[in-house]
Motif scaffolding. Structure first.
Motif, PDB file in Angstrom:
ATOM      1  N   MET A 116     -10.128  -5.585   4.729  1.00  0.00           N
ATOM      2  CA  MET A 116      -8.882  -6.063   4.114  1.00  0.00           C
ATOM      3  C   MET A 116      -8.623  -7.518   4.485  1.00  0.00           C
ATOM      4  SD  MET A 116      -6.096  -2.972   4.435  1.00  0.00           S
ATOM      5  CE  MET A 116      -6.110  -2.946   6.246  1.00  0.00           C
ATOM      6  N   SER A 120      -9.492 -11.104   2.336  1.00  0.00           N
ATOM      7  CA  SER A 120      -8.350 -12.011   2.181  1.00  0.00           C
ATOM      8  C   SER A 120      -8.698 -13.411   2.688  1.00  0.00           C
ATOM      9  CB  SER A 120      -7.140 -11.462   2.950  1.00  0.00           C
ATOM     10  OG  SER A 120      -6.782 -10.173   2.491  1.00  0.00           O
ATOM     11  N   PHE A 135      -5.403 -11.488  -0.414  1.00  0.00           N
ATOM     12  CA  PHE A 135      -5.408 -10.030  -0.453  1.00  0.00           C
ATOM     13  C   PHE A 135      -5.115  -9.532  -1.860  1.00  0.00           C
ATOM     14  CE2 PHE A 135      -3.610  -5.838  -0.341  1.00  0.00           C
ATOM     15  CZ  PHE A 135      -4.431  -5.169   0.544  1.00  0.00           C
ATOM     16  N   GLU A 136      -4.109 -10.083  -2.495  1.00  0.00           N
ATOM     17  CA  GLU A 136      -3.727  -9.604  -3.823  1.00  0.00           C
ATOM     18  C   GLU A 136      -4.809  -9.897  -4.850  1.00  0.00           C
ATOM     19  OE1 GLU A 136       0.221 -10.652  -5.011  1.00  0.00           O
ATOM     20  OE2 GLU A 136       1.062 -10.183  -3.036  1.00  0.00           O
ATOM     21  N   TYR A 139      -7.546  -7.145  -4.017  1.00  0.00           N
ATOM     22  CA  TYR A 139      -7.213  -5.727  -4.169  1.00  0.00           C
ATOM     23  C   TYR A 139      -6.318  -5.427  -5.369  1.00  0.00           C
ATOM     24  CZ  TYR A 139      -9.354  -4.838   0.348  1.00  0.00           C
ATOM     25  OH  TYR A 139     -10.266  -4.720   1.382  1.00  0.00           O
ATOM     26  N   THR A 141      -3.136  -5.667  -5.713  1.00  0.00           N
ATOM     27  CA  THR A 141      -1.834  -5.082  -5.394  1.00  0.00           C
ATOM     28  C   THR A 141      -1.301  -5.739  -4.130  1.00  0.00           C
ATOM     29  OG1 THR A 141      -0.682  -2.975  -5.012  1.00  0.00           O
ATOM     30  CG2 THR A 141      -2.810  -3.233  -3.949  1.00  0.00           C
ATOM     31  N   PHE A 143       0.103  -6.155  -0.340  1.00  0.00           N
ATOM     32  CA  PHE A 143      -0.421  -5.560   0.883  1.00  0.00           C
ATOM     33  C   PHE A 143       0.266  -4.243   1.240  1.00  0.00           C
ATOM     34  CE2 PHE A 143      -0.460  -5.385   5.631  1.00  0.00           C
ATOM     35  CZ  PHE A 143      -1.820  -5.234   5.807  1.00  0.00           C
ATOM     36  N   GLU A 145       2.071  -2.251  -0.567  1.00  0.00           N
ATOM     37  CA  GLU A 145       1.828  -1.210  -1.571  1.00  0.00           C
ATOM     38  C   GLU A 145       0.439  -0.591  -1.372  1.00  0.00           C
ATOM     39  OE1 GLU A 145       2.580  -2.368  -5.592  1.00  0.00           O
ATOM     40  OE2 GLU A 145       4.536  -3.255  -5.115  1.00  0.00           O
ATOM     41  N   HIS A 146      -0.522  -1.427  -1.004  1.00  0.00           N
ATOM     42  CA  HIS A 146      -1.864  -0.915  -0.714  1.00  0.00           C
ATOM     43  C   HIS A 146      -1.817   0.041   0.478  1.00  0.00           C
ATOM     44  CE1 HIS A 146      -6.241  -0.914  -0.241  1.00  0.00           C
ATOM     45  NE2 HIS A 146      -6.043  -1.124   1.052  1.00  0.00           N
ATOM     46  N   THR A 150      -2.867   4.001   0.423  1.00  0.00           N
ATOM     47  CA  THR A 150      -4.168   4.214   1.071  1.00  0.00           C
ATOM     48  C   THR A 150      -3.897   4.732   2.474  1.00  0.00           C
ATOM     49  OG1 THR A 150      -4.967   2.282  -0.162  1.00  0.00           O
ATOM     50  CG2 THR A 150      -6.411   3.167   1.557  1.00  0.00           C
TER      51      THR A 150
END
Length: 345
Positions: A116, A120, A135-136, A139, A141, A143, A145-146, A150
């Motif tokens: 992750m 990033s 990150f967005e 992924y 989305t 951070f 929310e991920h 998950t």
């Protein structure tokens, strides 16, 4: 015919030391080596004393040659020590890589060396151009929310935060004179490490731990010492927080968010408070003159992963003033963070 030397050739001459540029250039190699030894439990295998690379390899299911080379690299940074017979042993730094020991940083290492963060960081080139977190981009989305979607990532984040703040919570609790009675509300307080430290020091206080429902379920407050003095509540800090508290805490929260979201959070907290109620914003406070501070690397993590930032005292004061608070003082602690004490007006 040339004479045979009496001793094997060796290279013990001093060499030019590595420069800061050299260390930065190889930074990802050190991080990867660190992650590898943590995943293979090397520090745990050394808990009873030094072992050779061969012995370590047999116990950890690794190959002796590669393991020796990785440990040799980390020993250069003082993370392990090498005995005269070539065995490897623990140092203060690698003691913190052991599982379940006080002050363990094992979970924090696994978090900050996780893909992750690696993905990033790889996006910083684009972040400088777009201002958007890597990150967005990686992924698709935000951070948090991920993490919510998950479970494994969410658990890793929560346990890493707990491991990072264990001793820090005691330092914070000892740096501020908490009241003898009343209710303290720890907003987005994670698993409750800070609240536990505060309640342990102030027997007349009761507490409310407020965070995401899945986080507060795994709290740290169920001890005999604190029996009957706390409750948990799950919710969304952008919507509403528990009312009626005499003191509110926001530890390492505002640095996760850009100014507009900080104003939303502070407005939510302010609605739950009556005039005169105190709020403690516990975050790193950067020097206004730009001098070095240990939270500057964390500021880059915020840039990579979230949309937040580390702030100066003046920047915190502006946010708090706009949200209906008056800053009373800023108290340093022995940790990375300071306490910004504000009062609802």
């Amino acid at each position: 015919m040339a004479a045979t030397p009496a001793h094997p050739a060796s290279d013990n001459a001093p060499h030019v030391p590595a420069t800061p540029l050299h260390d930065l250039m190889y930074g990802h190699i050190y991080a990867s080596a660190l992650r590898a030894v943590v995943l293979h439990g090397i520090a745990d295998h050394l808990a009873d004393g030094p072992l050779s690379a061969g012995e370590l390899a047999a116990r950890s299911g690794t190959q002796a040659g590669p393991l020796h080379r990785v440990l040799r690299l980390l020993a250069m940074r003082g993370l392990f020590r090498t005995d005269p017979d070539g065995a490897f042993g623990l140092t203060e730094g690698s003691e913190a890589l052991r599982t379940g020991v006080p002050g363990s940083r094992r979970d924090a290492v696994l978090l900050f060396t996780d893909a992750m963060y690696g993905r990033s960081a790889a996006g910083l080139e684009d972040t400088l151009r777009t201002g958007e977190p890597g990150f967005e981009a990686a992924y698709g989305t935000p951070f948090f929310e991920h993490l919510a979607g998950t479970p494994d990532a969410g658990r890793l984040f929560d346990t890493a935060m707990s491991s990072l703040t264990g001793g820090v919570n005691e330092q914070i609790a000892g740096s501020y004179v908490f009241p003898d009675g009343g209710t303290v509300v720890d907003v987005a307080g994670g698993r409750g490490g800070l609240l536990r430290a505060v309640l342990s020091r102030s027997p007349g206080l009761t507490g409310v731990l407020f965070d995401r429902p899945g986080t507060v379920t795994d709290h740290l407050l169920d001890t005999a010492e604190l029996a009957g003095r706390w409750r948990t509540e799950g919710g969304d800090l952008f919507t509403a927080v528990p009312e009626g508290g005499d003191l509110y805490l926001l530890k390492n929260i505002l640095h996760d968010w850009p100014d507009e979201d900080c104003l939303r959070i502070l407005a939510t907290v302010r609605r739950a408070m009556t005039p005169g109620t105190r709020l403690l914003v516990i975050d790193a406070v950067l020097p206004a003159d730009g001098s070095p501070h240990p939270a500057v690397p964390l500021d880059i993590v915020m840039l990579m992963v979230l949309r937040g930032r580390e702030r100066t005292a003046a920047e915190f004061e502006e946010l708090l003033t706009r949200s209906g608070f008056m800053v009373r003082r800023v108290l340093p602690t022995p940790s990375l963070t300071s306490v910004v004490e504000a009062e609802a007006v």
